[in-house]
Design a protein around this motif. Structure first.
Motif, PDB file in Angstrom:
ATOM      1  N   GLU A  99     -25.545 -23.272  -3.202  1.00 47.39           N
ATOM      2  CA  GLU A  99     -24.735 -23.267  -4.502  1.00 47.39           C
ATOM      3  C   GLU A  99     -23.453 -22.464  -4.356  1.00 47.39           C
ATOM      4  OE1 GLU A  99     -24.155 -23.417  -8.152  1.00 47.39           O
ATOM      5  OE2 GLU A  99     -26.120 -24.237  -7.290  1.00 47.39           O
ATOM      6  N   GLU A 100     -23.152 -21.741  -3.492  1.00 47.83           N
ATOM      7  CA  GLU A 100     -21.606 -21.060  -3.272  1.00 47.83           C
ATOM      8  C   GLU A 100     -20.772 -22.121  -2.656  1.00 47.83           C
ATOM      9  OE1 GLU A 100     -21.962 -16.465  -2.045  1.00 47.83           O
ATOM     10  OE2 GLU A 100     -22.755 -17.729  -0.565  1.00 47.83           O
ATOM     11  N   MET A 101     -21.284 -23.107  -1.847  1.00 47.71           N
ATOM     12  CA  MET A 101     -20.353 -24.181  -1.355  1.00 47.71           C
ATOM     13  C   MET A 101     -19.989 -25.087  -2.711  1.00 47.71           C
ATOM     14  SD  MET A 101     -21.742 -25.145   2.404  1.00 47.71           S
ATOM     15  CE  MET A 101     -23.205 -25.055   2.201  1.00 47.71           C
ATOM     16  N   ARG A 102     -20.949 -25.489  -3.343  1.00 49.32           N
ATOM     17  CA  ARG A 102     -20.559 -26.134  -4.619  1.00 49.32           C
ATOM     18  C   ARG A 102     -19.731 -25.709  -5.408  1.00 49.32           C
ATOM     19  NH1 ARG A 102     -26.845 -28.352  -5.324  1.00 49.32           N
ATOM     20  NH2 ARG A 102     -26.883 -29.731  -3.684  1.00 49.32           N
ATOM     21  N   SER A 103     -19.877 -24.142  -5.865  1.00 47.52           N
ATOM     22  CA  SER A 103     -19.103 -23.499  -6.497  1.00 47.52           C
ATOM     23  C   SER A 103     -17.568 -23.404  -6.212  1.00 47.52           C
ATOM     24  CB  SER A 103     -19.604 -22.007  -6.879  1.00 47.52           C
ATOM     25  OG  SER A 103     -20.890 -22.065  -7.414  1.00 47.52           O
ATOM     26  N   ALA A 104     -17.471 -23.380  -4.816  1.00 45.75           N
ATOM     27  CA  ALA A 104     -16.189 -23.233  -4.074  1.00 45.75           C
ATOM     28  C   ALA A 104     -15.299 -24.632  -4.520  1.00 45.75           C
ATOM     29  CB  ALA A 104     -16.431 -23.033  -2.478  1.00 45.75           C
ATOM     30  N   LEU A 105     -15.897 -25.639  -4.076  1.00 41.61           N
ATOM     31  CA  LEU A 105     -15.552 -27.227  -4.194  1.00 41.61           C
ATOM     32  C   LEU A 105     -15.133 -27.333  -5.625  1.00 41.61           C
ATOM     33  CD1 LEU A 105     -17.656 -29.070  -2.169  1.00 41.61           C
ATOM     34  CD2 LEU A 105     -15.550 -28.205  -1.372  1.00 41.61           C
TER      35      LEU A 105
ATOM     36  N   LEU B 114     -21.961 -19.231   3.532  1.00 37.57           N
ATOM     37  CA  LEU B 114     -22.132 -19.433   2.309  1.00 37.57           C
ATOM     38  C   LEU B 114     -23.411 -20.182   1.941  1.00 37.57           C
ATOM     39  CD1 LEU B 114     -18.679 -21.425   1.413  1.00 37.57           C
ATOM     40  CD2 LEU B 114     -19.359 -19.002   0.508  1.00 37.57           C
ATOM     41  N   THR B 115     -24.009 -19.893   0.820  1.00 38.06           N
ATOM     42  CA  THR B 115     -25.052 -20.746   0.395  1.00 38.06           C
ATOM     43  C   THR B 115     -24.751 -22.085  -0.261  1.00 38.06           C
ATOM     44  OG1 THR B 115     -25.137 -19.946  -1.833  1.00 38.06           O
ATOM     45  CG2 THR B 115     -26.434 -18.563  -0.245  1.00 38.06           C
TER      46      THR B 115
ATOM     47  N   GLU C 177     -14.612 -24.908  -8.035  1.00 37.76           N
ATOM     48  CA  GLU C 177     -13.775 -23.742  -8.921  1.00 37.76           C
ATOM     49  C   GLU C 177     -12.441 -23.523  -8.209  1.00 37.76           C
ATOM     50  OE1 GLU C 177     -16.220 -20.393  -9.314  1.00 37.76           O
ATOM     51  OE2 GLU C 177     -17.680 -21.444 -10.258  1.00 37.76           O
ATOM     52  N   TYR C 178     -12.146 -23.957  -7.020  1.00 38.68           N
ATOM     53  CA  TYR C 178     -10.922 -23.674  -6.240  1.00 38.68           C
ATOM     54  C   TYR C 178     -10.316 -24.826  -5.728  1.00 38.68           C
ATOM     55  CZ  TYR C 178     -12.726 -19.231  -6.241  1.00 38.68           C
ATOM     56  OH  TYR C 178     -13.499 -17.795  -6.589  1.00 38.68           O
ATOM     57  N   ASP C 179      -9.004 -24.780  -5.561  1.00 38.19           N
ATOM     58  CA  ASP C 179      -8.051 -26.057  -5.204  1.00 38.19           C
ATOM     59  C   ASP C 179      -8.244 -25.865  -3.719  1.00 38.19           C
ATOM     60  OD1 ASP C 179      -6.738 -26.442  -7.675  1.00 38.19           O
ATOM     61  OD2 ASP C 179      -6.114 -24.677  -7.486  1.00 38.19           O
ATOM     62  N   GLY C 180      -8.262 -24.879  -2.954  1.00 38.39           N
ATOM     63  CA  GLY C 180      -8.320 -24.914  -1.509  1.00 38.39           C
ATOM     64  C   GLY C 180      -9.353 -23.867  -0.998  1.00 38.39           C
ATOM     65  N   VAL C 181     -10.087 -24.231   0.247  1.00 40.76           N
ATOM     66  CA  VAL C 181     -10.906 -23.218   0.648  1.00 40.76           C
ATOM     67  C   VAL C 181     -10.749 -23.082   2.054  1.00 40.76           C
ATOM     68  CG1 VAL C 181     -13.693 -22.830   1.184  1.00 40.76           C
ATOM     69  CG2 VAL C 181     -12.991 -24.253  -1.023  1.00 40.76           C
ATOM     70  N   VAL C 182     -11.098 -21.853   2.498  1.00 40.14           N
ATOM     71  CA  VAL C 182     -11.049 -21.524   3.983  1.00 40.14           C
ATOM     72  C   VAL C 182     -12.263 -20.894   4.427  1.00 40.14           C
ATOM     73  CG1 VAL C 182      -9.801 -19.957   5.713  1.00 40.14           C
ATOM     74  CG2 VAL C 182      -8.646 -20.446   3.552  1.00 40.14           C
ATOM     75  N   PRO C 183     -13.135 -22.103   4.967  1.00 40.44           N
ATOM     76  CA  PRO C 183     -14.407 -21.884   5.459  1.00 40.44           C
ATOM     77  C   PRO C 183     -14.221 -21.478   6.766  1.00 40.44           C
ATOM     78  CG  PRO C 183     -13.891 -24.550   5.354  1.00 40.44           C
ATOM     79  CD  PRO C 183     -12.752 -23.590   4.898  1.00 40.44           C
ATOM     80  N   THR C 184     -15.321 -21.101   7.431  1.00 41.53           N
ATOM     81  CA  THR C 184     -15.567 -20.821   8.993  1.00 41.53           C
ATOM     82  C   THR C 184     -17.042 -21.056   9.366  1.00 41.53           C
ATOM     83  OG1 THR C 184     -15.032 -19.257  10.486  1.00 41.53           O
ATOM     84  CG2 THR C 184     -16.175 -18.438   8.706  1.00 41.53           C
ATOM     85  N   LEU C 185     -17.264 -20.697  10.307  1.00 41.73           N
ATOM     86  CA  LEU C 185     -18.365 -20.978  11.370  1.00 41.73           C
ATOM     87  C   LEU C 185     -19.757 -20.634  10.408  1.00 41.73           C
ATOM     88  CD1 LEU C 185     -19.771 -22.058  14.120  1.00 41.73           C
ATOM     89  CD2 LEU C 185     -19.816 -19.541  14.335  1.00 41.73           C
ATOM     90  N   GLY C 186     -20.577 -21.724  10.293  1.00 42.15           N
ATOM     91  CA  GLY C 186     -22.033 -21.156   9.436  1.00 42.15           C
ATOM     92  C   GLY C 186     -21.894 -21.903   8.156  1.00 42.15           C
ATOM     93  N   ASP C 187     -20.543 -22.064   7.465  1.00 38.83           N
ATOM     94  CA  ASP C 187     -20.414 -22.831   6.272  1.00 38.83           C
ATOM     95  C   ASP C 187     -20.583 -24.164   6.275  1.00 38.83           C
ATOM     96  OD1 ASP C 187     -19.662 -20.267   5.147  1.00 38.83           O
ATOM     97  OD2 ASP C 187     -17.644 -20.588   5.534  1.00 38.83           O
TER      98      ASP C 187
END
Length: 317
Positions: free
Chosen positions: A36-42, A33-34, A44-54
């Motif tokens: 901006e994408e990380m901020r959008s994820a936090l 994730l970039t 716009e979503y109730d839960g996030v499944v991130p992984t290595l590199g995020d």
């Protein structure tokens, strides 16, 4: 319905399980994730499944006083890419997927040990290049693992799984270094210092978590302590090893070889490592078996299900 984002495509079985419980969005890219994408994820979503590199750093969480996201259900046992303290300060829980990765990661450690000690990568390149002229008694002589001493740095689940394979499968003597003594079901000698361990073994295997405490744990001093024939195996995190110091040690013949599944600046791999015959290089495939990745993903889903049911997730960090 609860909105959940998967930051990378996970196996179909995992996506289906998540869709049964949540309004699921799967990001189609395989890159991290970039910002901006990380901020959008936090937001716009109730839960996030991130992984290595995020890289969910403290700065990411600090961008807003409060976020919609309530949980980061990390896909992976390692979570050093998430600032857990900052997440918790923002009211966001963090979970991971321990256990599911243990045997697969241990298997890759043994793969690297065998490939490095027996010069398998070098031999395959010789055959593929059409340069093999046939068997002869002194061709590609490597190191036999049977009866040798393996040193495990970090005797957690994965370290113990590696040690069992070495002891019971190859008859190797096991030594280890960890923060505290372990009660083990196989014979193993604990070394008080990492330098003592490095000096005493034929193969040094890294099985510690990533993070500030283990950053450059293997530096020039540790590599200097190793025997000239010894091999270094890293299936932990890339920045556990000071890559520049490893390159110097290999180039100068101060250690016998290395087997790496992870790199300090992934996905960048130094050209110097790629050019060396005494290094085995794998593309971070420690858990790359379908059933293992399915188990990891389903564990992430169970963590989400428990959390949103008002229960304590089974793998809360």
């Amino acid at each position: 319905m609860t909105k959940v984002l998967m930051t990378r495509p996970l196996p179909d079985k995992v996506q289906a399980a998540a869709r049964d419980s949540f309004d699921l969005t799967v990001r189609p890219m395989t890159s991290p994730l970039t910002v901006e994408e990380m901020r959008s994820a936090l937001s716009e979503y109730d839960g996030v499944v991130p992984t290595l590199g995020d890289l969910f750093s403290a700065e990411i969480f600090a961008a807003e006083e409060s976020w919609r996201c309530q949980i980061l259900a990390n896909f992976g046992v390692g979570y050093n890419h998430i600032d857990v303290q900052a997440a918790q300060a923002s009211g966001i829980s963090v979970t991971n997927t321990p256990g599911a990765v243990t045997d697969a990661t241990a298997d890759v450690a043994l793969t690297l040990m065998l490939m490095s000690a027996r010069r398998a990568g070098e031999g395959e390149r010789l055959v593929r290049a059409g340069q093999w002229e046939g068997w002869h008694p002194t061709q590609l002589l490597g190191m036999h693992l049977g009866g040798k001493t393996v040193g495990i740095v970090g005797m957690g689940r994965i370290g113990q799984a590696i040690a069992r394979r070495c002891h019971f499968g190859f008859g190797m003597t096991v030594a280890y270094h960890s923060r505290s003594p372990k009660t083990l079901d196989f014979p193993a000698a604990r070394k008080d210092s990492l330098l003592d361990l490095a000096a005493a073994v034929d193969v040094l295997v890294l099985a510690v978590p990533g993070g500030d405490e283990t950053h450059h744990l293997i530096d020039a001093q540790v590599l200097e302590a190793m025997a000239p024939h010894a091999h270094l195996i890293n299936i932990a995190r890339g920045n556990v090893v000071e890559e520049a110091a490893l390159i110097r040690a290999l180039r100068e013949g101060r250690i016998g070889g290395a087997g790496l599944d992870v790199y300090e600046f992934e996905p960048a791999v130094p050209e110097a490592l790629c050019a060396m015959e005494n290094v085995v290089l794998l593309p971070h495939i420690g858990t790359a078996a379908l059933e293992v990745r399915e188990d990891m993903g389903l564990m992430s889903v169970r963590n989400l299900q428990a959390f949103f049911a008002g229960e304590t997730p089974p793998n809360l960090v």
